[in-house]
Design a protein around this motif. Sequence first.
Motif, PDB file in Angstrom:
ATOM      1  N   GLN A   1       0.827  -1.208   0.000  1.00 16.19           N
ATOM      2  CA  GLN A   1       0.000   0.000   0.000  1.00 16.19           C
ATOM      3  C   GLN A   1       0.860   1.256   0.000  1.00 16.19           C
ATOM      4  O   GLN A   1       0.549   2.244  -0.681  1.00 16.19           O
ATOM      5  CB  GLN A   1      -0.924  -0.006   1.219  1.00 16.19           C
ATOM      6  CG  GLN A   1      -2.015  -1.054   1.148  1.00 16.19           C
ATOM      7  CD  GLN A   1      -2.955  -0.952   2.328  1.00 16.19           C
ATOM      8  OE1 GLN A   1      -3.763  -0.042   2.421  1.00 16.19           O
ATOM      9  NE2 GLN A   1      -2.823  -1.886   3.259  1.00 16.19           N
ATOM     10  N   ALA A   2       1.958   1.224   0.756  1.00 13.59           N
ATOM     11  CA  ALA A   2       2.852   2.394   0.791  1.00 13.59           C
ATOM     12  C   ALA A   2       3.444   2.653  -0.585  1.00 13.59           C
ATOM     13  O   ALA A   2       3.546   3.813  -1.027  1.00 13.59           O
ATOM     14  CB  ALA A   2       3.960   2.172   1.819  1.00 13.59           C
ATOM     15  N   ARG A   3       3.830   1.574  -1.289  1.00  8.15           N
ATOM     16  CA  ARG A   3       4.456   1.724  -2.605  1.00  8.15           C
ATOM     17  C   ARG A   3       3.457   2.132  -3.690  1.00  8.15           C
ATOM     18  O   ARG A   3       3.856   2.468  -4.804  1.00  8.15           O
ATOM     19  CB  ARG A   3       5.140   0.422  -3.026  1.00  8.15           C
ATOM     20  CG  ARG A   3       6.218  -0.093  -2.073  1.00  8.15           C
ATOM     21  CD  ARG A   3       7.317   0.925  -1.817  1.00  8.15           C
ATOM     22  NE  ARG A   3       8.432   0.329  -1.087  1.00  8.15           N
ATOM     23  CZ  ARG A   3       8.920   0.787   0.045  1.00  8.15           C
ATOM     24  NH1 ARG A   3       8.370   1.860   0.624  1.00  8.15           N
ATOM     25  NH2 ARG A   3       9.949   0.209   0.643  1.00  8.15           N
ATOM     26  N   ALA A   4       2.166   2.093  -3.377  1.00 12.74           N
ATOM     27  CA  ALA A   4       1.144   2.524  -4.332  1.00 12.74           C
ATOM     28  C   ALA A   4       0.545   3.874  -3.960  1.00 12.74           C
ATOM     29  O   ALA A   4      -0.268   4.416  -4.710  1.00 12.74           O
ATOM     30  CB  ALA A   4       0.035   1.473  -4.427  1.00 12.74           C
ATOM     31  N   SER A   5       0.943   4.417  -2.813  1.00  8.78           N
ATOM     32  CA  SER A   5       0.369   5.673  -2.330  1.00  8.78           C
ATOM     33  C   SER A   5       0.933   6.870  -3.077  1.00  8.78           C
ATOM     34  O   SER A   5       2.123   6.917  -3.402  1.00  8.78           O
ATOM     35  CB  SER A   5       0.667   5.854  -0.832  1.00  8.78           C
ATOM     36  OG  SER A   5       0.041   4.861  -0.058  1.00  8.78           O
ATOM     37  N   GLY A   6       0.072   7.836  -3.321  1.00 13.98           N
ATOM     38  CA  GLY A   6       0.549   9.138  -3.758  1.00 13.98           C
ATOM     39  C   GLY A   6       0.842   9.985  -2.542  1.00 13.98           C
ATOM     40  O   GLY A   6       0.943   9.471  -1.417  1.00 13.98           O
ATOM     41  N   MET A   7       0.989  11.285  -2.727  1.00 12.60           N
ATOM     42  CA  MET A   7       1.158  12.213  -1.615  1.00 12.60           C
ATOM     43  C   MET A   7       0.022  13.213  -1.625  1.00 12.60           C
ATOM     44  O   MET A   7      -0.465  13.618  -2.697  1.00 12.60           O
ATOM     45  CB  MET A   7       2.506  12.926  -1.695  1.00 12.60           C
ATOM     46  CG  MET A   7       3.656  12.149  -1.087  1.00 12.60           C
ATOM     47  SD  MET A   7       5.190  13.112  -0.983  1.00 12.60           S
ATOM     48  CE  MET A   7       6.092  12.162   0.249  1.00 12.60           C
ATOM     49  N   ASP A   8      -0.407  13.585  -0.447  1.00 11.77           N
ATOM     50  CA  ASP A   8      -1.508  14.528  -0.282  1.00 11.77           C
ATOM     51  C   ASP A   8      -1.164  15.834  -0.994  1.00 11.77           C
ATOM     52  O   ASP A   8      -0.159  16.468  -0.665  1.00 11.77           O
ATOM     53  CB  ASP A   8      -1.731  14.777   1.215  1.00 11.77           C
ATOM     54  CG  ASP A   8      -2.976  15.596   1.502  1.00 11.77           C
ATOM     55  OD1 ASP A   8      -3.486  16.266   0.579  1.00 11.77           O
ATOM     56  OD2 ASP A   8      -3.433  15.583   2.654  1.00 11.77           O
TER      57      ASP A   8
END
Length: 374
Positions: free
Chosen positions: A29-36
């Motif tokens: 999930q972290a490796r697929a997350s964008g940034m706010d």
Amino acid sequence: MQITQPTHDVIPTVAEPPSFEEGGTLRQQARASGMDPDYWYAVEEVRNMKPGTSKEVIFWKRSIALFRTKDGSFRAIENRCLHRQIKLTLGEVEGCELVCAYHGWKYNGEGRVTEIPDLFGRKKVPKLAVRNYPVQVRYGLVWVFPGDPKLADSRHIPDIPELEGPKRWSCVPISFECSAHHSMIIDNVSDFSHAYLHRRFRPFVGAELVRFETVGDDVHLSYNTKVGRGKISSHFVDHDQIDTNHMDLCFKYPYQWSNTDEQIKHWLFVLPIDESRSRTFFLFYFKSLKIPYTPIRIPRWAMEMVLKIANRRLIGPLLTEDQFAMEAEQDGYQKFWGAPPIEVNPVVRAFQKVTVRKWREHLDREANANHDTA
């Protein structure tokens, strides 16, 4: 001689890593997350853009046309011409406007179309506009706010008092693009278990994690570690006057900083491009350095020159080692994303938890906003 086989084989995956919506392990999930997007993001060094130039910058798959007008000010607008959808950065800057290379449509800094060379009988330019983005310049960097513009005034670029005012410390930004996800970069700069990678330069040695805690959106941590012990760097740091055996760090979402005895500091600003590319902006700054083999401090007026040399000869090559490792990790993750995650440093999971939570919060806000306007 009998060779013991591993208990299970890691077989290369043929499918793509799961998307954020598909879930998976914390690491996946972290490796697929964008940034706010509701934060200020450094997108370029001021010195890299002369007046009258433009450049494409990408925030999480979103193309933004950054351009510097003839008077030296910066503007940022959506990077597409409304006519045929080509990138505006393929064109040129005229005065304070960006001109599309195809039909010469002109856009001002607010994103409005101000001129269409051939209107085919129309008397007025239609009211057309692309999105514009708030822009600031600070610490030698250009910053863009890609999120809700109503929040731009309440969300602040980090205050770094050492880099402002008449007695500011010297600092020369250093930036590079990395073929790795932004979470890998955050893991790298705060996980000191990779000292082996830097055995040539020895920026830190013998790191012992002595504290870490998550407070809101920030992960604070401390190491007992020997700082600046390389063959070259050790001669510039006054180890007799500075406690270089301890370092405090923080992942202050979406930024990261470190502090060694209020004398040696840095900030890292990451620009997420997509799931496998990021751009990094490092600010390393020192209260003072000493002339090698003497107790004499380098004069303030000479510090910037020294840092420029250090960026080329020491800091740049050091970061190149990190870039090599992070890009190799990205390549490994693309092939073996299904391998069981193994972490020895607990701060890495703490970083990833914040990254995943912040991205989920952003997606939830976006979904609610779309529902309200439906």
